[in-house]
Enzyme design. Structure first.
Site, PDB file in Angstrom:
ATOM      1  N   GLU A  13     -51.515   7.676 -58.323  1.00 52.00           N
ATOM      2  CA  GLU A  13     -51.913   8.312 -59.579  1.00 52.00           C
ATOM      3  C   GLU A  13     -51.127   8.362 -60.767  1.00 52.00           C
ATOM      4  O   GLU A  13     -51.752   8.500 -61.567  1.00 52.00           O
ATOM      5  CB  GLU A  13     -52.430   9.714 -58.924  1.00 52.00           C
ATOM      6  N   ASP A  73     -51.270   3.520 -51.911  1.00 50.28           N
ATOM      7  CA  ASP A  73     -51.429   4.787 -51.701  1.00 50.28           C
ATOM      8  C   ASP A  73     -50.596   5.494 -52.959  1.00 50.28           C
ATOM      9  O   ASP A  73     -49.898   5.042 -53.402  1.00 50.28           O
ATOM     10  CB  ASP A  73     -51.249   5.421 -50.365  1.00 50.28           C
ATOM     11  N   ASP A  86     -58.282  12.015 -49.771  1.00 45.78           N
ATOM     12  CA  ASP A  86     -57.854  13.012 -48.426  1.00 45.78           C
ATOM     13  C   ASP A  86     -58.926  14.029 -48.518  1.00 45.78           C
ATOM     14  O   ASP A  86     -58.906  15.194 -48.864  1.00 45.78           O
ATOM     15  CB  ASP A  86     -56.448  13.733 -48.755  1.00 45.78           C
TER      16      ASP A  86
HETATM   17  C1  GLC Z   1     -51.850  10.388 -48.372  1.00 48.02           C
HETATM   18  C2  GLC Z   1     -53.078   9.421 -48.258  1.00 48.02           C
HETATM   19  C3  GLC Z   1     -53.446   9.358 -46.656  1.00 48.02           C
HETATM   20  C4  GLC Z   1     -52.083   8.645 -46.008  1.00 48.02           C
HETATM   21  C5  GLC Z   1     -51.004   9.648 -46.265  1.00 48.02           C
HETATM   22  C6  GLC Z   1     -49.623   9.193 -45.620  1.00 48.02           C
HETATM   23  O1  GLC Z   1     -52.369  11.491 -48.124  1.00 48.02           O
HETATM   24  O2  GLC Z   1     -54.236   9.830 -48.856  1.00 48.02           O
HETATM   25  O3  GLC Z   1     -54.450   8.282 -46.460  1.00 48.02           O
HETATM   26  O4  GLC Z   1     -52.318   8.712 -44.860  1.00 48.02           O
HETATM   27  O5  GLC Z   1     -50.606   9.874 -47.389  1.00 48.02           O
HETATM   28  O6  GLC Z   1     -48.990   8.072 -46.020  1.00 48.02           O
END
Ligand code: GLC
Length: 800
Positions: free
Chosen positions: A408, A405, A483
């Protein structure tokens, strides 16, 4: 805003007349007087690479996206010229290049114009960015439509839009918001029923304008790098997507469990909470394979550590979950906490693995753990180190998959939400700034993760999921759309995004079912899970700030609906797995937007909602509250309503009933739909019989069934079972022939064949050329079902 079509803007430079031409096997070089070089490479009869150098030079030729193992080779290459043009002929295309400008027109071999430069290649020397802003403009053809470009959360047909690619952490993104997490600079044009694709392989910020700035012009440009694009001809969209996927690579087969249902939340902790959720799935008989640990499993959000208060004995917990069929997946972010006592940080510093600013300091930015440094995944040595970090998690603790995650890369509380431009990257030996490496950063992280998980999971298959991605990421990882929001509008967006990802080479994608931000109503969750089970990756995830989002947290009705649809996914696993096999073999997307399914039918060109799941199932989600059904377009051909089994004629819009526990769903005539029994998790049962739902159709039709050991690599050594069923339906008889390839022996011995839509009463059954009695096949007239040995060659039913 930089535009590429305003001629008035000073500084646009154009190639002028060709003064030199060179041919080196399948590579042609055209050099102009003002030192622009067009390098044209014939990769396949239908795949041509166009690359422009300026100042008489090219950059080193390097791409993260292109799969060197992809299929190459053409049948024909011939050159001609006259006073005004060069002509390049392949077995599928005629390319005409103007000697005075390098402007190019591409025709099929019948002479139909497919794609034509407007201004063609031009460039602007950029003082601000360094190098050139490289630009290409094309004439839009009559009634041309545009598709593709990864995760754009907007109408599937991009005509009239301008979009750009710059991977961005976009919490609670909106419909039409651009850009978001992924960068896939590939689009498909469809004109006069013929499709082609353009893959602009440039990792800088890229822009695409589809007749937005000027009605008759489509253009694309980048803030650096080279004008380097691949033209991919169809004429079928399937050919375009197949060739693009072949060019940028396909994944290996995932373990079958990864195609099951996954449950996630930010965050399940402590251990007792994880267990409680897992147990509830089993208690309520809702199938589930994947269970996720979000950032709170870590010690202070330090990657590769555990919070021992919440998870005192991870290995034991992961094993206990595994004993109950759950595969544990954990999150790993790129931000490494700056902490002198933390071993990952220490190793990164000692070995100089973190990204640096132009003037020397490490790139420092805030993410969940506070101030962090960030590995430079574009350095092969760093990727190796990163891969090695997974040893304990995978080999010792028994974690089965990793979730990447914030790659980017996301940085909190700074303008631009990412690294500044001056950050340096290795770029596999082509040092550059973040301008060039930004869009590829997430993919290289996922690649390094994949290498590690694969190594330590061996002999099992790895599972990786990523948020950010560039073209080619599909070779290493699955993905989700980030998200999103618990809203009806976002359900529409989710449906489009996954279809778009599928035709952009990245089929193994899903959305946060129910929405990540905010809280869905039970009805919205029910409608979302009904759609989500048809997405290649199927996971409920939510931020957890707005309440619970497990299937049972709404009401009993919603729980029943979730169970019904997740169970349906498990029944259809052999169908889904077969789809995946065709994806890895031919690049065939798992979901097909209607325009892909029938591009000749103009009715499909602006459709967004209906899609084909695999080859044979038409699905159309309900996207608004209080619906008892909806109007939808059933594409041309003969179909069966999946729920009622009644035949339906396509080629028109129609009302379809779908109360809260149904989704409009149709099966194409002449389909054989394989089904497994419902399991609570993959591998729970040894499959003793496979049901084949056989939908009668007049004429010839074919279906496939792929199976293997469901994990491991034996399938690469021919240990798979790939059945092709060919059917011929006539008024009074029906023949099903089977051909099997591969050495894998399935656990079951028989098929239960369930005949649907049979237009005659069976009087004779012949199996492998011998007449047999109804009792021999345990014919059940009420269910219209019979049982036969799995390795039959021909089943012939005839009647009156
Ligand atoms: C980001 C991710 C999400 C995750 C969060 C905490 O917002 O996109 O899926 O739960 O981070 O790690």
């Amino acid at each position: 805003m930089i535009t590429n079509t305003e001629l008035q803007q000073k500084g646009n430079q154009f190639p002028n007349k060709v003064v030199d031409f060179k041919k080196d096997a399948d590579i042609l070089y055209f050099t102009t007087e003002n030192e622009v070089i067009l390098q044209l490479t014939v990769l396949r009869d239908s795949v041509i690479r166009f690359r422009f150098g300026t100042g008489g030079v090219f950059e080193p030729d390097f791409s993260y996206a292109i799969d060197e193992d992809g299929i190459r080779g053409y049948n024909h290459l011939e050159l001609e010229e006259d006073d005004a043009y060069y002509f390049v002929h392949t077995a599928k295309l005629k390319i005409r290049i103007e000697k005075n400008s390098l402007q190019t027109s591409i025709f099929d071999i019948e002479g139909n114009l497919i794609n034509e430069d407007e201004l063609g290649f031009h460039f602007e020397e950029s003082f601000e960015y360094g190098g050139n802003i490289v630009k290409m403009s094309k004439k839009a053809q009559h009634a041309e439509s545009y598709y593709g470009l990864g995760d754009k959360p907007m109408h599937s047909n991009l005509r009239g839009k301008r979009v750009h690619n710059w991977a961005t952490d976009q919490y609670a993104f909106g419909k039409d918001q651009d850009p978001i997490y992924k960068s896939v600079p590939f689009y498909i044009g469809l004109t006069q029923k013929r499709a082609y694709g353009i893959f602009f392989d440039n990792t800088f910020k890229t822009f695409f304008d589809f007749c937005q700035e000027r009605m008759g012009v489509t253009s694309f440009w980048a803030q650096g790098g080279e004008m380097n694009y691949y033209f991919i001809y169809g004429p079928e969209m399937a050919d375009v997507v197949g060739s693009y996927t072949n060019l940028t690579g396909v994944p290996e087969l995932p373990p079958l469990w990864a195609l099951g249902y996954h449950q996630c939340k930010w965050s399940y902790f402590p251990e007792s909470n994880v267990k409680e959720v897992a147990n509830k799935f089993r208690e309520l008989k809702i199938p589930c394979d994947g269970i996720y640990l979000d950032i709170d499993y870590m010690d202070g959000w330090r990657c590769f550590t555990w919070n021992k208060d919440y998870f005192p004995d991870p290995k034991r917990m992961v094993k206990e979950l595994a004993d109950d069929g759950f595969k544990t997946v954990v999150i790993i972010d790129p931000g490494i906490k700056i902490d002198k006592d933390y071993w990952v940080y220490q190793e990164g510093i000692e070995n100089d693995y973190f990204c640096k600013r132009a003037d020397g300091p490490y790139m420092k930015g805030k993410v969940w753990p506070g101030e962090c440094n960030f590995p430079d995944y574009t350095n092969p040595e760093v990727r190796d180190w990163w891969a090695g970090l997974f040893k304990e998690l995978i080999q010792e603790v028994g974690v089965k998959g990793v979730w990447n995650d914030m790659n980017e890369p996301a940085v909190m509380e700074v303008p631009g939400k990412t690294f500044p431009a001056d950050v340096r990257h290795n770029y596999d030996g082509h040092p550059c700034s973040h301008n060039k490496a930004h869009n590829i950063y997430g993919t290289q992280m996922a690649r390094a993760t994949y290498e590690g998980v694969k190594k330590f999971a061996y002999p099992k298959r790895p599972f990786v999921i990523t948020r950010s991605a560039y073209s080619g990421a599909q070779r290493y990882t699955s993905s989700w759309t980030g998200d999103n929001i618990a809203s009806w509008e976002h359900l529409w967006v989710a449906n489009i995004q996954v279809q778009r990802m599928c035709i952009s080479g990245m089929s193994f994608t899903g959305t946060d079912i129910g929405g990540f931000a905010e809280q869905p109503t039970g009805e919205l969750y029910a409608r979302w899970i009904q759609l989500g089970v048809f997405h290649p990756f199927c996971r409920t995830h939510s931020s957890g700030h707005h309440g619970d989002q497990e299937p049972w947290t709404f009401d009993e009705g919603v729980t029943d609906i979730a169970r019904k649809f997740i169970s349906l996914r498990y029944r259809l696993l052999p169908y889904l797995y077969t789809m995946f096999y065709e994806y890895i073999k031919k690049g065939t997307p798992l979901l097909k937007p209607l325009v892909y399914f029938d591009q000749e039918d103009a009715q499909t060109h602006y459709r967004t909602d209906e899609f084909i799941f695999g080859h044979h199932i038409l699905v159309c989600p309900i996207l608004e509250p209080n619906a008892k059904g909806r109007r939808m377009y059933v594409p041309r051909g003969e179909w069966y309503n999946y729920w009622t089994k009644t035949p339906v004629k396509g080629g028109k819009e129609q009302w379809v009933d779908a109360d809260i526990d149904e989704i409009p769903m149709f099966v194409k005539e002449g389909t054989i739909l394989p089904k497994y029994p419902i399991q609570q998790y993959v591998g729970e049962l040894e499959i003793e019989q496979v049901e084949l739902e056989v939908y009668y159709g007049l004429g010839k039709n074919a279906s496939k069934l792929y199976e293997d050991a469901q994990d491991g690599y034996d399938y690469k050594k021919d240990r798979y079972s790939y059945r092709t069923f060919k059917m011929v339906g006539r008024e009074k008889d029906w023949i099903i022939q089977q051909h099997k390839r591969g050495d894998f022996i399935t656990t079951y011995d028989t098929f239960r064949i369930h005949l649907i839509g049979l237009p005659f009463e069976i009087t004779t059954i012949e199996l492998d050329n011998e007449v047999i009695s109804m009792e021999d096949v345990q014919f059940d007239p009420k269910a219209c079902a019979l049982i036969i040995k799995k390795d039959f060659t021909e089943l012939h039913l005839s009647g009156i």
